[in-house]
Design an enzyme around this catalytic site. Structure first.
Site, PDB file in Angstrom:
ATOM      1  CB  SER A   1      -0.897   0.011   1.242  1.00 44.52           C
ATOM      2  OG  SER A   1      -0.100   0.304   2.378  1.00 44.52           O
ATOM      3  CE  LYS A   2      -0.206   8.532  -0.241  1.00 41.85           C
ATOM      4  NZ  LYS A   2       1.159   8.903   0.123  1.00 41.85           N
TER       5      LYS A   2
END
Ligand code: GLU
Length: 505
Positions: free
Chosen positions: A262-263
């Protein structure tokens, strides 16, 4: 069935910057199509106006262009199957919605959000499906007249697919093999909304894949749960014969391997998860990109290609063309691919070495300009040739080689203590005079003369070289001493040496 020309599509929704996993999907589509002599389409799936983000479409195109992933048709190029933006294809979908309704394979549902909410409260794990649809307000429970009256009065409705329970639906996946899902776990998904006259992703996606004659759907694993519904839609629409083959790519996992990348992992560990820098149009928040972080597009492509696929041997460095010739869906893995960011850096290092000094110098020039340095391109090339082996990013060339462009004004204290001896000043003064007449001032020539002098005087080679390095570099680092000497040239070498003698004696 006649052999169809391979046609694949990359079909992002413009809901934000393209995630690095999406880039990999685009790349695999490209590699597969090119290898098969087929075509790649870029289609923008923007039927969900709620999630539309301005700038996202341009970002996607810019990112894929930067990486060299080229399309044969698409929103930015046109083509015989356009338009390629779903919001411009409204009229096309309506016909198929009507077909499904007429065939009794879909129905109109008038349930308001409040009604749906009440049902959810009433029934645990409520799902709109065969077990509940007859308790709802839709064209299956209302009479023809009632339904028509609601329509005439302008009530909003959605069209839902009617899924028969208890049927095993088979998805033949080129990577995962036969995936069987029982239809009872599926809900009657919304295919169309009267509110915006637009189909949902599921219907638009199938209609377009059919009309655009897509032969292979290569996409992320997160779409596998939708695949049984898609298989049903092909059947309902009478397109089973030309249903594309599916290939669901493995997830990109966190570097630690536990869960989806994920970011936040990027923020936490300091690496980009987007191809280009992205500024969120609402919050103004900036997310870093591979391009702005100094990655070469070839390195990113090579790195991504190997996240979920391997060529069957241990070859790692492959150009886009080589990837095209080696790629195969059969060698894509089923299990997730750990996002090994360090490996990404390694690839960048490799590609910097592969590029010519002139190419890297051209990339380094703007970095120098930013530092206020105007250097001759030939000189920069010379420096790059000496230093690129030591860096993984072009911008790191500055830290490694700034002394080639700026003379030291201070001398590293520790190095000075250790390496500037009592007789260093005297010896370096002699060295200046020894070097002064040397012509041409080349690596070989300067080295030869200096070595002969050291030997003749019986000086300690290491001590002289250490002090000389300190004088020219300001600290104890750098390449071979006479490489530096020749690069700086006679005048600068003498000037720096004399200054060090002044300051350190
Ligand atoms: N619009 C979907 C996405 O954003 C496409 C999924 C598919 O390729 O079918 O990924």
């Amino acid at each position: 069935m006649t052999e169809r020309k391979v046609r694949v599509r990359f079909a992002p929704s413009p809901t934000g910057p393209l995630h690095i996993g999406g880039v990999r999907t685009a790349l695999y589509n490209y590699l597969f199509a090119k290898q098969q002599g087929g075509e790649v389409i870029l289609r923008i799936e923007d039927t969900d106006s709620q999630r539309f983000v301005p700038g996202a479409e341009d970002y996607i195109i810019e990112a894929l262009t930067w990486l060299g992933i080229q399309f044969d048709e698409g929103v930015h190029k046109g083509g015989a199957y356009g338009p390629y933006r779903q919001s411009e294809r409204k009229e096309i979908y309506k016909k198929y919605v009507d077909q499904l309704l007429n065939d009794g394979l879909a129905y109109l549902a008038f349930d308001t959000p409040a009604e749906l909410e009440n049902k959810r409260k009433e029934i645990n794990n409520f799902q709109y499906d065969a077990s509940t649809r007859m308790q709802m307000r839709n064209s299956l429970t209302l009479s023809k007249e009632e339904t028509q009256a609601l329509l005439d009065a302008g009530n909003q409705y959605v069209v839902r697919i009617k899924i028969e329970p208890d049927e095993d639906i088979v998805v033949n996946d080129l990577i995962r093999g036969k995936v069987v899902i029982n239809s009872s776990i599926l809900d009657d998904k919304v295919l169309y909304k009267s509110a915006d006259h637009l189909p949902t992703y599921h219907l638009a996606n199938i209609v377009d894949d059919h009309l655009m004659e897509v032969t292979h759907v290569i996409r992320g694993e997160e779409w596998l749960p939708s695949a049984p519904l898609h298989v049903l839609l092909y059947r309902y629409l009478g397109w089973e014969d030309t249903m594309p083959a599916f290939a669901h790519l493995p997830l990109l996992l966190k570097p630690e391997g536990n869960g989806k990348l994920s970011k936040r992992d990027g923020d936490r560990l300091g690496f980009p998860v987007f191809p280009l820098e992205w500024k969120d149009p609402k919050s103004g928040e900036i997310s870093s990109g591979y391009r702005e972080s100094g990655y070469l597009p070839e390195a990113v492509v090579n790195f991504l290609a190997l996240l979920g696929w391997n060529p069957g041997n241990d070859q790692e460095i492959m150009s886009l063309d080589e990837l095209v010739s080696h790629f195969s869906l059969e060698r894509c893995s089923k299990s997730g691919a750990k996002f090994d960011y360090e490996k990404g850096k390694w690839f960048n290092h490799q590609y910097i070495q592969k590029k010519s000094d002139a190419e890297i110098a051209a990339l380094f020039m703007p970095v120098l300009e930013e530092k206020g340095i105007k250097a001759d391109s030939g000189y920069v090339e010379l420096v790059v040739g000496m230093m690129k082996e030591r860096v993984s990013f072009v911008k790191d060339l500055w830290t490694q080689s700034s002394f080639f462009f700026v003379a030291p004004t201070v001398y590293d204290e520790k190095t000075t203590k250790k390496r500037w001896k009592a007789d260093s000043a005297v010896q370096l003064s002699e060295l200046v005079e020894v070097l002064r007449p040397v012509e041409p001032f080349t690596i070989e020539h300067t080295e030869e003369v200096a070595m002969a002098w050291i030997q003749e005087k019986g000086y300690h080679l290491g001590n002289i070289m250490n002090a000389f390095r300190l004088a020219l570099v300001g600290e104890g680092k750098g390449p071979h001493m006479f490489d530096i000497v020749a690069a700086l040239g006679k005048e600068e070498t003498i000037r720096r040496t004399q200054r060090a003698i002044e300051v350190l004696k």
